[in-house]
Design an enzyme around this catalytic site. Structure first.
Site, PDB file in Angstrom:
ATOM      1  CD  GLU A 297      -1.650   2.385   1.916  1.00  0.00           C
ATOM      2  OE1 GLU A 297      -1.301   3.328   1.146  1.00  0.00           O
ATOM      3  OE2 GLU A 297      -1.534   2.273   2.959  1.00  0.00           O
TER       4      GLU A 297
ATOM      5  CB  CYS B 135      -1.478   6.615   2.419  1.00  0.00           C
ATOM      6  SG  CYS B 135      -2.241   5.445   3.348  1.00  0.00           S
TER       7      CYS B 135
END
Length: 542
Positions: free
Chosen positions: A293, A327
């Site tokens: 990720e 993020c």
């Protein structure tokens, strides 16, 4: 050995405590914070269950008080990485053959330790080491950490229940073996829970792990290892090393027993590691699992029918909580002309009301960014906006690194939808707004989809159902986590499995069973009760 068929009860998400003044949890964490502030701890590596030191001791400083020393960690080298691999492989035989219920019980106990005995400690370590306010630390270090552990056990049970059908005289079963080799967990600074889960998830399935955390997360990484050890995790199952990335990679990615990478971090680093793994593909016993990720350039799109007050709060929280170092943080927004003046006024009001400083002062909403490198990078983007004719600083834009790495939440308005701060990941408290003409909503959706190489999170704010459906369709591939009338941050384990595609990663959805499937190598077993004794088939008869 128990022959009972065990079922795990459905987990519930850990309740988030409020830490109001005078509350029990507030008093407890204030005591722990004071205690940690008053001492300097030494943090060794943990290899094969043993505390390992080196001749290089590195100081740890809070990002919000850079002259203060919280303690020291012992930095390792390639030899320590090799030792960690050796210990992981040594522990593997017994660990993968341990009854799955025994593995599950260790991590369920760890979850209870996180939510109970260690709650204040893991939160306080995250507040000090990563400069998170108490509420952000509570959501991350206590609640999401415990959720990952509990839900992963339930997901494992569901996965093991998945069995093939059997015909007459045959019994077919599926065995979910761990990978053949060790898993490398490479974890980020910004979420303590992610750092814990990237090693714990593969370990739950019977894998052994070499774990390298970000240096700026080592202070809370120590607490994670303390919890796992107290929960009964056998020596060598998770090995914690503090080494530079290139040194670790040189050993790990050339090792024949390398079986998988569990990664959260930057897109560029992930792409580099993928290339390195590909270049060494002939060395490995099996094709490694690569789970990552990475970055995001997350968005909020407002339709002219959007609720203005809800939109303003979503923008403020999504862009500026934990200084935008998520993020999933919203860093670009598309606002219709008819709403912009009111939205702008609301953003200015919110930013000007925010207190900034140490997380030890619970009235501060904004704390420090993680380090000097990050501070300089973020400030560079703000300076580009100040110097450009395409951009205007609406509010914020100030910074001060004299005591800590403080950057004021900043809102930029741009007339260029491809301005640099609309396209590149900043990872800081910077929100850029592009104002579009109301009649261009559908064109703007196309712009949102085509602007960024990332596809992690995004939101649509609208009252009109047609607008929502149009956004869901056009932005089908623009976000792995898509939100309707809500901010694009705050995914909850078991409720919004997290991950994105394109430049944002492999979309293996942490917080769901999908992630766990990546850490097993299935074996199909067929048992025939009465095997044939003649090779001839009926079609061969005269």
């Amino acid at each position: 050995m128990s022959n009972a068929l065990i079922d795990v009860s459905s987990p519930q998400n850990e309740p988030v405590l409020a830490y109001r003044p005078g509350s029990k949890e507030r008093k407890e964490i204030e005591l722990v914070l004071a205690s940690l502030q008053s001492q300097k701890i030494e943090i060794p590596m943990v290899i094969g269950g043993k505390k390992v030191v080196s001749d290089q001791k590195v100081s740890i400083h809070p990002p919000h008080q850079k002259d203060h020393v919280l303690g020291y960690f012992y930095k390792g080298n390639k030899e320590h990485v090799q030792q960690a691999i050796t210990e992981a492989m040594r522990a593997k035989h017994a660990w993968e053959r341990l009854d799955w219920k025994s593995r599950a019980s260790i991590f369920l106990k760890a979850a209870d330790l996180v939510a109970g005995k260690y709650r204040a400690q893991i939160n306080a370590a995250t507040m000090l080491g990563q400069s998170k306010n108490v509420y952000q630390a509570e959501i991350d270090a206590a609640c999401e950490f415990a959720d990952f552990l509990r839900f992963n056990v339930a997901f494992m049970c569901d996965m093991y229940k998945g069995q093939p059908s059997s015909s007459d005289g045959v019994w077919n079963t599926m065995e979910y073996r761990p990978l053949e080799g060790f898993v490398f967990a490479l974890t980020p600074f910004n979420f303590t829970s992610i750092a814990a889960n990237l090693g714990a998830a593969p370990a739950l399935l019977g894998n052994t792990v070499v774990w390298k955390p970000a240096e700026t997360q080592i202070y809370s990484a120590k607490v994670i290892m303390d919890i796992f050890e107290e929960a009964g995790l056998p020596q060598g199952v998770i090995n914690l090393v503090f080494v530079d990335g290139p040194e670790a990679g040189e050993v790990i990615f050339s090792h024949p027993d390398f079986a998988g990478l569990h990664f959260t971090g930057s897109t560029k680093v992930f792409q580099h590691l993928w290339k390195e793994i590909g270049a060494n593909i002939g060395k490995y016993k099996s094709y490694p699992r690569i789970v990552g990720e990475t970055g995001g350039k997350d968005f909020i799109v407002a339709h002219p029918s959007a609720n203005k007050d809800q939109l303003i709060t979503a923008l403020t929280r999504a862009a500026f909580e934990f200084q935008g170092q998520k993020c999933s943080a919203c860093s670009r927004a598309y606002i219709p002309q008819s709403l912009w003046e009111d939205v702008k006024a609301g953003l200015v009001r919110d930013v000007e009301s925010m207190k900034m400083g140490s997380p030890l002062d619970f009235t501060n909403f904004i704390n420090a960014v993680i380090d000097q490198k990050s501070f300089d990078k973020i400030l560079n983007y703000i300076e580009k906006a100040k110097q450009s004719s395409d951009a205007l600083i609406v509010v914020g834009g100030q910074a001060d690194s004299s005591q800590g790495y403080f950057i004021q939440p900043t809102v930029i308005q741009t007339t260029n939808p491809h301005f640099v701060t609309m396209e590149e990941e900043i990872f800081g408290p910077v929100l850029t707004v592009y104002v579009y003409q109301d009649q261009d909503f559908e064109k703007t959706l196309q712009l949102v989809d085509q602007t960024s190489p990332y596809a992690l999170t995004g939101s649509i704010f609208a009252k009109q159902p047609e607008a929502i459906e149009k956004a869901k369709d056009v932005l089908r591939h623009a976000a792995g986590n898509f939100y309707i009338n809500d901010k694009p941050t705050g995914a909850v384990v078991g409720q919004q499995p997290f991950g994105g595609a394109r430049g944002s990663g492999t979309n293996d959805k942490a917080g769901s069973v999908l992630n766990l499937y990546r850490w097993v190598s299935a074996r199909t077993i067929k048992e025939t009760f009465c095997a044939p004794t003649d090779y001839r088939y009926p079609f061969m008869e005269n």
